[in-house]
Design a protein around this motif. Structure first.
Motif, PDB file in Angstrom:
ATOM      1  N   VAL A  31      13.754  12.245  -4.772  1.00 44.11           N
ATOM      2  CA  VAL A  31      14.744  11.256  -5.210  1.00 44.11           C
ATOM      3  C   VAL A  31      15.667  11.881  -6.250  1.00 44.11           C
ATOM      4  O   VAL A  31      16.891  11.726  -6.195  1.00 44.11           O
ATOM      5  CB  VAL A  31      14.055  10.001  -5.776  1.00 44.11           C
ATOM      6  CG1 VAL A  31      15.075   9.097  -6.463  1.00 44.11           C
ATOM      7  CG2 VAL A  31      13.328   9.229  -4.678  1.00 44.11           C
ATOM      8  N   ALA A  32      15.086  12.597  -7.213  1.00 41.12           N
ATOM      9  CA  ALA A  32      15.896  13.240  -8.252  1.00 41.12           C
ATOM     10  C   ALA A  32      16.907  14.199  -7.643  1.00 41.12           C
ATOM     11  O   ALA A  32      18.084  14.221  -8.029  1.00 41.12           O
ATOM     12  CB  ALA A  32      14.989  13.969  -9.237  1.00 41.12           C
ATOM     13  N   ALA A  33      16.457  14.992  -6.680  1.00 39.71           N
ATOM     14  CA  ALA A  33      17.370  15.929  -6.029  1.00 39.71           C
ATOM     15  C   ALA A  33      18.474  15.188  -5.287  1.00 39.71           C
ATOM     16  O   ALA A  33      19.637  15.605  -5.299  1.00 39.71           O
ATOM     17  CB  ALA A  33      16.597  16.822  -5.065  1.00 39.71           C
ATOM     18  N   SER A  34      18.133  14.064  -4.664  1.00 33.77           N
ATOM     19  CA  SER A  34      19.114  13.344  -3.847  1.00 33.77           C
ATOM     20  C   SER A  34      20.228  12.733  -4.677  1.00 33.77           C
ATOM     21  O   SER A  34      21.334  12.523  -4.171  1.00 33.77           O
ATOM     22  CB  SER A  34      18.419  12.257  -3.023  1.00 33.77           C
ATOM     23  OG  SER A  34      18.019  11.157  -3.834  1.00 33.77           O
ATOM     24  N   VAL A  35      19.959  12.422  -5.960  1.00 35.20           N
ATOM     25  CA  VAL A  35      20.992  11.807  -6.794  1.00 35.20           C
ATOM     26  C   VAL A  35      21.660  12.813  -7.718  1.00 35.20           C
ATOM     27  O   VAL A  35      22.501  12.445  -8.541  1.00 35.20           O
ATOM     28  CB  VAL A  35      20.423  10.633  -7.620  1.00 35.20           C
ATOM     29  CG1 VAL A  35      19.817   9.580  -6.706  1.00 35.20           C
ATOM     30  CG2 VAL A  35      19.406  11.107  -8.670  1.00 35.20           C
ATOM     31  N   GLY A  36      21.288  14.083  -7.605  1.00 37.53           N
ATOM     32  CA  GLY A  36      21.947  15.123  -8.391  1.00 37.53           C
ATOM     33  C   GLY A  36      21.374  15.337  -9.776  1.00 37.53           C
ATOM     34  O   GLY A  36      22.044  15.917 -10.638  1.00 37.53           O
TER      35      GLY A  36
END
Length: 264
Positions: A31-36
């Motif tokens: 999730v963290a990676a997906s939102v930058g």
């Protein structure tokens, strides 16, 4: 403490303020990676204890998840090293365990660790922090919200910068960061001014997406939040009752990321 910000809004807008999420599983890393988000703080027991050290297997799985970003910018895994709940005065045994946990996190591929240690009289335990920094073997070290219980946060920043700590996670001494914004402003100005940027100030503690703009305006280098929600799951009397478990909420994480982009 001074509460003035010498930079002004134009300079603040040009700073690379980053997002860090506190996560408790590999899905939270994704999730963290997906939102930058730039980093995650990996821990367990976040809601119940404020966060404890994750297992070696969880660290390894999180590092694998961070590396598999499907073309997105990589996210760094920083491991919370806090083997027990309670205060931050470490016995010799506590420190030995934390040093071992730091080394294990580094061996598992963590980009950094998150630690904290105070003396019985409530100041930074510089000797303990230096031992933990040495154990990190060049990886980034963040000092956690133990700093929020010290009487003089600017002196704490000085001590931590001297001990090799890269950043400090702080709510500005309040239960929620938005209520500690004036102390955050003073700490950020001190870190940029007398300390010439040798230590970063990261706002964290009860952060909601609606708070991000004000925190960025205070001059912090990063914003940290858990973006968590509870999944109901009744484990019965042998498994903790009906407390459920926490996961990273993609919608809250995305809202925080959008708020940060708007505030830069």
């Amino acid at each position: 403490m001074t509460t003035t910000d010498p930079e002004g809004p134009a300079v603040r807008a040009g700073r690379d303020v980053v997002l860090e999420l506190a996560v408790q599983d590999p899905d939270g890393v994704r999730v963290a990676a997906s939102v930058g988000a730039r980093r995650v703080e990996l821990c367990v027991g976040l809601g119940a204890t404020g966060g404890l050290t994750p297992s070696a297997g969880l660290v390894e799985a999180a590092v694998v998840a961070a590396a598999d970003t499907a073309g997105r910018a990589p996210v760094e895994v920083h491991v919370l090293v806090r083997p027990r709940p309670g205060g931050f005065v470490l016995s010799a045994v506590d420190l030995d365990v934390q040093v071992r946990d730091v080394r294990a996190a580094v061996a598992a591929g963590a980009a950094g660790v998150v630690v904290g240690a105070l003396t019985p009289d409530g100041v930074v335990d510089v000797a303990a922090v230096r031992a933990l920094v040495a154990a990190a073997d060049g990886r980034e070290v963040t000092f956690h919200r133990a700093v929020d219980v010290v009487a003089d946060p600017l002196a704490a920043l000085d001590a931590l910068a001297g001990a090799g700590v890269v950043r400090v996670l702080t709510s500005g001494g309040a239960a929620r960061s938005i209520d500690g914004v004036e102390r955050l402003r003073a700490m950020s100005a001190h870190a940029r001014g007398p300390l010439t940027g040798r230590v970063q100030v990261m706002a964290g503690g009860g952060v909601q997406p609606r708070d991000v703009g004000a925190l960025v305006a205070a001059g912090v280098d990063a914003v940290h939040l858990s973006a968590k929600r509870v999944v109901a799951d009744d484990a019965g009397p042998g498994g903790g009752g009906d407390a459920g478990y926490e996961v990273t909420d993609p919608e809250v994480a995305a809202a925080a990321s959008a708020a940060l982009r708007a505030a830069r």
